[in-house]
Design an enzyme around this catalytic site. Sequence first.
Site, PDB file in Angstrom:
ATOM      1  N   LYS A  49       0.856  -1.191   0.000  1.00  0.00           N
ATOM      2  CA  LYS A  49       0.000   0.000   0.000  1.00  0.00           C
ATOM      3  C   LYS A  49       0.893   1.242   0.000  1.00  0.00           C
ATOM      4  O   LYS A  49       1.777   1.385   0.866  1.00  0.00           O
ATOM      5  CB  LYS A  49      -0.891  -0.039   1.241  1.00  0.00           C
ATOM      6  CG  LYS A  49      -2.158   0.769   1.144  1.00  0.00           C
ATOM      7  CD  LYS A  49      -3.043   0.444   2.345  1.00  0.00           C
ATOM      8  CE  LYS A  49      -4.354   1.183   2.298  1.00  0.00           C
ATOM      9  NZ  LYS A  49      -5.132   0.977   3.523  1.00  0.00           N
TER      10      LYS A  49
HETATM   11  O1  G3P Z   1      -9.198   2.044   4.316  1.00  0.00           O
HETATM   12  C1  G3P Z   1      -9.061   3.358   4.753  1.00  0.00           C
HETATM   13  C2  G3P Z   1      -9.678   3.508   6.061  1.00  0.00           C
HETATM   14  O2  G3P Z   1      -8.959   2.808   7.039  1.00  0.00           O
HETATM   15  C3  G3P Z   1      -9.973   4.878   6.500  1.00  0.00           C
HETATM   16  O3  G3P Z   1     -11.142   4.766   7.180  1.00  0.00           O
HETATM   17  O4  G3P Z   1     -12.873   5.456   8.748  1.00  0.00           O
HETATM   18  O5  G3P Z   1     -10.471   6.118   9.122  1.00  0.00           O
HETATM   19  O6  G3P Z   1     -11.793   7.164   7.305  1.00  0.00           O
HETATM   20  P1  G3P Z   1     -11.587   5.952   8.150  1.00  0.00           P
END
Ligand code: G3P
Length: 218
Positions: free
Chosen positions: A87
Amino acid sequence: MKFFIDTANLDQIREAQDMGILDGVTTNPSLMAKEGISGEQNILNHYVDICNIVDGDVSAEVISTEYNDMIQEGEKLAQLHENIVVKVPMIKDGVKAIKYFSDKGIRTNCTLIFSVGQALLAAKAGATYVSPFIGRLDDISTDGLNLIDEIRTVYDNYVFETQILAASVRHPMHIIDCAKIGADVMTGPLSAITALLKHPLTDIGLEKFLADYKSVNG
Ligand code: G3P
């Protein structure tokens, strides 16, 4: 649409895997920190533990932001297990690194995508996946799902093989809408996935089926 779980929590990964619907896992440095995983060797070991639970792609994120360091780090991650996808953040050195990895047959997930232009660059560099963060766009009053829709159009126009991995999914409607638009993959928390199970008429119907059975069978 493939279902990935967005966590570094082994119990949650096992639970999703046991349901039989899991196609992969995404992690990031924040999710690793949330599980208290620290130190290079512990982090590498944790990725291997995840790979041993799920039969699918596991995204492991580089923390370097300079090209040569990203290459070194990404190659080390890729050697951990055949299911590891490196990633890489959407920055200039990241695009260059994605091109390098792509030429070497190392699969990549370009993360922190917030615009169609970024998604186009990642696809041009040969990314296996792009991760548009739909929840974080919603957080700033911008339509995250619209970004998925726009990337779908652009990728289909040119038959890019890069898969749209809708990330920062927060709730079941995000999953359903991503499926309607034609995202290739969604990654979200276990809570959003299991919320898809729920319907009050299912619960009422099952209760009645069981009661009717009992009424004649004791
Ligand atoms: O895959 C990306 C993710 O981990 C971000 O999620 O909820 O932190 O915006 P969030």
